[in-house]
Scaffold this active site. Structure first.
Site, PDB file in Angstrom:
ATOM      1  N   ASP A  50       0.872  -1.158   0.000  1.00 38.60           N
ATOM      2  CA  ASP A  50       0.000   0.000   0.000  1.00 38.60           C
ATOM      3  C   ASP A  50       0.922   1.226   0.000  1.00 38.60           C
ATOM      4  OD1 ASP A  50      -2.339   1.675   0.577  1.00 38.60           O
ATOM      5  OD2 ASP A  50      -1.442   1.846   2.570  1.00 38.60           O
ATOM      6  N   ASP A  85      -0.069   5.180   0.768  1.00 38.32           N
ATOM      7  CA  ASP A  85      -0.280   6.204   1.799  1.00 38.32           C
ATOM      8  C   ASP A  85      -0.367   5.579   3.183  1.00 38.32           C
ATOM      9  OD1 ASP A  85      -0.558   8.519   0.001  1.00 38.32           O
ATOM     10  OD2 ASP A  85      -2.301   7.406  -0.726  1.00 38.32           O
ATOM     11  N   GLY A 112       9.642  15.614  33.673  1.00 37.40           N
ATOM     12  CA  GLY A 112       8.802  14.568  33.103  1.00 37.40           C
ATOM     13  C   GLY A 112       7.745  14.151  34.099  1.00 37.40           C
ATOM     14  N   THR A 118      15.487   9.697  33.046  1.00 35.95           N
ATOM     15  CA  THR A 118      15.399  10.038  31.623  1.00 35.95           C
ATOM     16  C   THR A 118      15.156  11.525  31.494  1.00 35.95           C
ATOM     17  OG1 THR A 118      13.043   9.493  31.670  1.00 35.95           O
ATOM     18  CG2 THR A 118      14.546   7.800  30.845  1.00 35.95           C
ATOM     19  N   ASN A 153      13.688  14.418  29.896  1.00 37.88           N
ATOM     20  CA  ASN A 153      12.613  14.695  28.947  1.00 37.88           C
ATOM     21  C   ASN A 153      12.866  15.999  28.210  1.00 37.88           C
ATOM     22  OD1 ASN A 153      11.672  12.835  31.030  1.00 37.88           O
ATOM     23  ND2 ASN A 153       9.683  12.980  30.019  1.00 37.88           N
ATOM     24  N   GLU A 205      12.558  10.359  25.623  1.00 34.90           N
ATOM     25  CA  GLU A 205      13.219  10.310  26.930  1.00 34.90           C
ATOM     26  C   GLU A 205      14.575   9.632  26.852  1.00 34.90           C
ATOM     27  OE1 GLU A 205      10.970   8.941  30.276  1.00 34.90           O
ATOM     28  OE2 GLU A 205       9.113   9.010  29.118  1.00 34.90           O
ATOM     29  N   HIS A 235      25.888   8.063  31.843  1.00 34.07           N
ATOM     30  CA  HIS A 235      26.951   8.759  32.577  1.00 34.07           C
ATOM     31  C   HIS A 235      26.392   9.093  33.957  1.00 34.07           C
ATOM     32  CE1 HIS A 235      30.408  11.465  33.107  1.00 34.07           C
ATOM     33  NE2 HIS A 235      29.564  12.311  33.662  1.00 34.07           N
ATOM     34  N   ARG A 258      14.636  -1.614  19.170  1.00 32.81           N
ATOM     35  CA  ARG A 258      13.438  -2.472  19.207  1.00 32.81           C
ATOM     36  C   ARG A 258      12.172  -1.629  19.288  1.00 32.81           C
ATOM     37  NH1 ARG A 258      11.117  -2.380  24.298  1.00 32.81           N
ATOM     38  NH2 ARG A 258      12.496  -1.623  25.949  1.00 32.81           N
ATOM     39  N   PHE A 291       4.997  -4.643  29.390  1.00 27.87           N
ATOM     40  CA  PHE A 291       5.609  -5.660  30.235  1.00 27.87           C
ATOM     41  C   PHE A 291       4.656  -6.059  31.341  1.00 27.87           C
ATOM     42  CE2 PHE A 291       8.918  -3.433  28.054  1.00 27.87           C
ATOM     43  CZ  PHE A 291       9.802  -4.435  27.686  1.00 27.87           C
TER      44      PHE A 291
HETATM   45  P1  ADP Z   1      11.564  13.375  35.074  1.00 28.47           P
HETATM   46  O1  ADP Z   1      10.346  12.576  35.143  1.00 28.47           O
HETATM   47  O2  ADP Z   1      11.369  14.794  35.509  1.00 28.47           O
HETATM   48  O3  ADP Z   1      12.222  13.282  33.743  1.00 28.47           O
HETATM   49  P2  ADP Z   1      13.467  11.481  36.086  1.00 28.47           P
HETATM   50  O4  ADP Z   1      13.303  10.746  37.359  1.00 28.47           O
HETATM   51  O5  ADP Z   1      13.306  10.737  34.806  1.00 28.47           O
HETATM   52  O6  ADP Z   1      12.533  12.726  36.144  1.00 28.47           O
HETATM   53  O7  ADP Z   1      14.887  12.134  36.134  1.00 28.47           O
HETATM   54  C1  ADP Z   1      15.358  12.825  35.014  1.00 28.47           C
HETATM   55  C2  ADP Z   1      16.227  13.982  35.398  1.00 28.47           C
HETATM   56  O8  ADP Z   1      17.351  13.518  36.088  1.00 28.47           O
HETATM   57  C3  ADP Z   1      16.758  14.648  34.142  1.00 28.47           C
HETATM   58  O9  ADP Z   1      15.909  15.690  33.685  1.00 28.47           O
HETATM   59  C4  ADP Z   1      18.096  15.191  34.631  1.00 28.47           C
HETATM   60  O10 ADP Z   1      17.936  16.504  35.146  1.00 28.47           O
HETATM   61  C5  ADP Z   1      18.516  14.254  35.758  1.00 28.47           C
HETATM   62  N1  ADP Z   1      19.525  13.255  35.392  1.00 28.47           N
HETATM   63  C6  ADP Z   1      20.586  12.937  36.185  1.00 28.47           C
HETATM   64  N2  ADP Z   1      21.353  11.997  35.613  1.00 28.47           N
HETATM   65  C7  ADP Z   1      20.769  11.673  34.428  1.00 28.47           C
HETATM   66  C8  ADP Z   1      21.106  10.761  33.383  1.00 28.47           C
HETATM   67  N3  ADP Z   1      22.192   9.977  33.442  1.00 28.47           N
HETATM   68  N4  ADP Z   1      20.282  10.686  32.303  1.00 28.47           N
HETATM   69  C9  ADP Z   1      19.185  11.458  32.235  1.00 28.47           C
HETATM   70  N5  ADP Z   1      18.832  12.346  33.183  1.00 28.47           N
HETATM   71  C10 ADP Z   1      19.597  12.456  34.280  1.00 28.47           C
HETATM   72  N1  RBF Z   2       8.363   2.087  28.624  1.00 23.32           N
HETATM   73  C1  RBF Z   2       7.479   1.168  28.179  1.00 23.32           C
HETATM   74  O1  RBF Z   2       6.317   1.195  28.570  1.00 23.32           O
HETATM   75  N2  RBF Z   2       7.852   0.223  27.252  1.00 23.32           N
HETATM   76  C2  RBF Z   2       9.117   0.140  26.787  1.00 23.32           C
HETATM   77  O2  RBF Z   2       9.409  -0.727  25.945  1.00 23.32           O
HETATM   78  C3  RBF Z   2      10.088   1.074  27.275  1.00 23.32           C
HETATM   79  N3  RBF Z   2      11.381   1.028  26.844  1.00 23.32           N
HETATM   80  C4  RBF Z   2      12.284   1.937  27.322  1.00 23.32           C
HETATM   81  C5  RBF Z   2      13.610   1.890  26.907  1.00 23.32           C
HETATM   82  C6  RBF Z   2      14.567   2.799  27.379  1.00 23.32           C
HETATM   83  C7  RBF Z   2      15.968   2.722  26.887  1.00 23.32           C
HETATM   84  C8  RBF Z   2      14.174   3.804  28.308  1.00 23.32           C
HETATM   85  C9  RBF Z   2      15.158   4.786  28.833  1.00 23.32           C
HETATM   86  C10 RBF Z   2      12.848   3.847  28.742  1.00 23.32           C
HETATM   87  C11 RBF Z   2      11.894   2.924  28.275  1.00 23.32           C
HETATM   88  N4  RBF Z   2      10.576   2.941  28.720  1.00 23.32           N
HETATM   89  C12 RBF Z   2       9.653   2.039  28.207  1.00 23.32           C
HETATM   90  C13 RBF Z   2      10.087   4.173  29.306  1.00 23.32           C
HETATM   91  C14 RBF Z   2       9.910   4.169  30.749  1.00 23.32           C
HETATM   92  O3  RBF Z   2       8.584   3.747  30.930  1.00 23.32           O
HETATM   93  C15 RBF Z   2      10.088   5.641  31.118  1.00 23.32           C
HETATM   94  O4  RBF Z   2      11.420   5.946  31.134  1.00 23.32           O
HETATM   95  C16 RBF Z   2       9.398   5.933  32.401  1.00 23.32           C
HETATM   96  O5  RBF Z   2       8.046   6.019  32.099  1.00 23.32           O
HETATM   97  C17 RBF Z   2       9.886   7.215  33.039  1.00 23.32           C
HETATM   98  O6  RBF Z   2       9.297   8.333  32.473  1.00 23.32           O
HETATM   99 MG    MG Z   3      12.272  11.395  32.725  1.00 24.91          MG
END
Ligand code: ADP
Ligand code: RBF
Ligand code: MG
Length: 385
Positions: free
Chosen positions: A17, A19, A248, A260, A262, A312, A317, A337, A342
Site C-alpha cells: 500500500d 499512503d 517529566g 530520563t 525529557n 526520553e 553517565h 526495538r 511488560f
Molecule cells: P523526570 O520525570 O522529571 O524526567 P526522572 O526521574 O526521569 O525525572 O529524572 C530525570 C532527570 O534527572 C533529568 O531531567 C536530569 O535533570 C537528571 N539526570 C541525572 N542523571 C541523568 C542521566 N544519566 N540521564 C538522564 N537524566 C539524568
Molecule cells: N516504557 C514502556 O512502557 N515500554 C518500553 O518498551 C520502554 N522502553 C524503554 C527503553 C529505554 C531505553 C528507556 C530509557 C525507557 C523505556 N521505557 C519504556 C520508558 C519508561 O517507561 C520511562 O522511562 C518511564 O516512564 C519514566 O518516564
Molecule cells: Mg524522565
C-alpha cells in the site's frame, strides 16, 4: 493436533500500500487541513484521522466535511482541497523503513506491486519524488482502475493478475483496516503496520501486526531476510533533536532507578510523529558539560499508559545532579526495538538495562562512533558564552 497451523504462509511476492504504509501522507494531509479549516473558522484537532485512513479520496472528503460541519458539498471540498494537497506531494516523506524495504526486495528480485485507493496518476505523482521506487514495481494499480477500492479485494487481485502470479503467493503490507480486509479477502497473507497510534488491537484479521516497517521480518514469510542489523541494532539515517530539559512524570529515577531527561515538546511534534515508538540510541550533547552515549525511548510508555508521545533519553553517565533547563542536543543513529508492554516493573527495568548494554557496545563501532564528533552536539556550547 496439527503443528502446521503455527507456521505462517510462505509467499514469493509483495504488494504494498502507499499512503500511510510507505509514505507519511497523513502528516501532509493534516498540515494542509489545518490551513484549510482556518478559512472556515474551524480548528483542526485530528478528529478526522480514524475516518480517512484507508478510505478512497471521495470517502475521506465526505468524512472531513461531516466531522467539521463544513458548509460545503463533498465535491466542493475536494475541488478546493485537492489542488492544495497535490501542490505538497513532493514534501511527503518516506516512512522509516520504506526505502530499506523497497531496495532490499528489488535487490533480491522479489516481484513487487503497489496497490492504492488513490488514482493511478496521483500515485505516480507521489512516488515520482522518491528515487528508485517506480522502477521497483512491476505493477501499479490505482483506485480508478478497478470497480471498487479497498476494502474490496479487487485492487489486490488485479495486481496479482498483472504480475501473472496466484493471489495466494503474495504478502500484502498495509496500514489501514480497509486495506487489511481487502488483502485477506484476496486470499493473501497480510502484515499490518497501523498508522494510527494505539490502534493495533483493532487489526484482528491481519496475520501479523507490527509497529513499523523497521520491525518487518521477511524470513517469516519465506522472503529473503534483511541483513543490515549489526550487534542487535539497525543503523538509521541520523536525525537530530534538541531543546531544554523539562520535568517529566517524575518516575524515571524514583520508580525505575533510570533517570530520563525529557525534552520539551515545543517544536518537535512533527519530528516525533515521523518516528515510530521504540528504543533508539545515539549521542547526547549537554551544553557546557560534554558529549555522552545515550539510549532512549520514544512513545507512549504502554506500561504507564501515557497519552502523549515523549522522547526520553537516558544519558549513560553518572551526573550526581539534575540538569533541568539545560540545553540537550541528540543525534539519533540507530534503532534497537519497538516499544513494548511488560507484565511487571522488574521485566521493564531488565529490558531497559539490556537496551543500555546494546547501545553502549554498539556506539563503539566506527559507523556509530563517528557521530560523537557531530557539530550539532556541541552547537549550543558556544552560545553559552
Ligand atoms: P523526570 O520525570 O522529571 O524526567 P526522572 O526521574 O526521569 O525525572 O529524572 C530525570 C532527570 O534527572 C533529568 O531531567 C536530569 O535533570 C537528571 N539526570 C541525572 N542523571 C541523568 C542521566 N544519566 N540521564 C538522564 N537524566 C539524568
Ligand atoms: N516504557 C514502556 O512502557 N515500554 C518500553 O518498551 C520502554 N522502553 C524503554 C527503553 C529505554 C531505553 C528507556 C530509557 C525507557 C523505556 N521505557 C519504556 C520508558 C519508561 O517507561 C520511562 O522511562 C518511564 O516512564 C519514566 O518516564
Ligand atoms: Mg524522565
Amino acid at each position: 493436533m496439527s503443528v502446521e497451523r503455527t507456521f505462517k504462509k510462505l509467499v514469493s511476492g509483495v504488494i504494498l500500500d502507499l499512503d500511510g504504509t510507505l509514505l507519511n501522507t497523513d502528516g501532509i494531509v493534516s498540515e494542509i487541513l489545518k490551513v484549510f479549516l482556518v478559512k472556515y473558522g474551524k480548528q483542526w484537532d485530528g478528529r478526522e484521522a480514524p475516518h480517512i485512513v484507508g478510505k478512497t479520496p471521495t470517502e475521506a472528503a465526505a468524512a472531513v466535511v461531516e466531522d467539521y460541519g463544513l458548509p460545503l458539498s463533498r465535491d466542493e471540498f475536494l475541488s478546493q482541497f485537492y489542488p492544495m494537497l497535490s501542490d505538497q506531494w513532493r514534501n511527503i516523506k518516506a516512512l522509516p523503513g520504506a526505502n530499506r524495504l523497497i531496495n532490499h526486495l528489488s535487490g533480491h528480485g522479489v516481484p513487487m506491486a503497489l496497490a492504492s485507493n488513490s488514482s493511478k496518476s496521483n500515485i505516480e505523482a507521489k512516488i515520482f519524488h522518491h528515487a528508485g521506487w517506480k522502477e521497483s514495481f512491476s505493477a501499479i494499480v490505482g483506485g480508478d482502475e478497478v470497480k471498487a477500492g479497498k476494502p474490496s479485494p479487487e485492487i489486490f487481485l488485479e495486481a496479482a493478475k498483472r504480475l501473472n502470479m496466484d493471489p495466494s503467493s503474495f504478502l500484502v503490507i498495509e496500514d489501514s483496516i480497509p486495506g487489511v480486509t481487502a488483502g485477506k479477502d484476496a486470499g493473501m497473507a497480510v502484515v499490518a503496520v497501523p498508522s494510527l497510534a494505539k490502534q493495533s488491537h483493532l487489526y484482528t484479521s491481519a496475520d501479523e501486526v507490527i509497529n513499523s516497517l523497521l520491525d518487518l521480518q521477511l524470513e517469516k514469510w519465506g522472503l529473503p531476510a534483511f541483513q543490515d542489523r549489526i550487534e542487535g541494532t539497525l543503523p538509521l539515517e541520523p536525525w537530530y533533536i534538541g531543546g531544554p530539559v523539562i520535568k517529566g512524570f517524575g518516575r524515571g529515577s524514583k520508580v525505575l532507578g533510570i533517570p530520563t531527561a525529557n525534552l520539551s515538546p515545543q517544536g518537535y511534534s512533527a519530528i516525533l510523529s515521523e518516528h515510530p515508538a521504540g528504543v533508539y540510541f545515539g549521542w547526547a550533547g549537554l551544553s557546557g558539560r560534554g558529549v555522552y552515549k545515550m539510549v532512549m525511548s520514544i512513545g507512549w510508555n504502554p506500561f504507564f499508559n501515557n497519552t502523549e508521545k515523549t522522547v526520553e533519553p537516558w544519558l549513560l553517565h553518572d551526573f550526581n545532579e539534575d540538569f533541568y533547563g539545560e540545553e540537550l542536543h541528540l543525534v539519533v543513529v540507530g534503532y534497537i526495538r519497538p516499544e513494548a508492554n511488560f507484565s511487571s516493573l522488574e521485566a521493564l527495568i531488565a529490558k531497559i538495562h539490556e537496551d543500555r548494554k546494546i547501545a553502549e557496545r554498539a556506539l563503539e563501532l566506527p559507523q556509530y562512533l563517528k557521530y560523537k564528533d557531530d557539530p550539532y552536539l556541541k552547537s549550543s556550547l558556544h552560545q553559552q558564552n
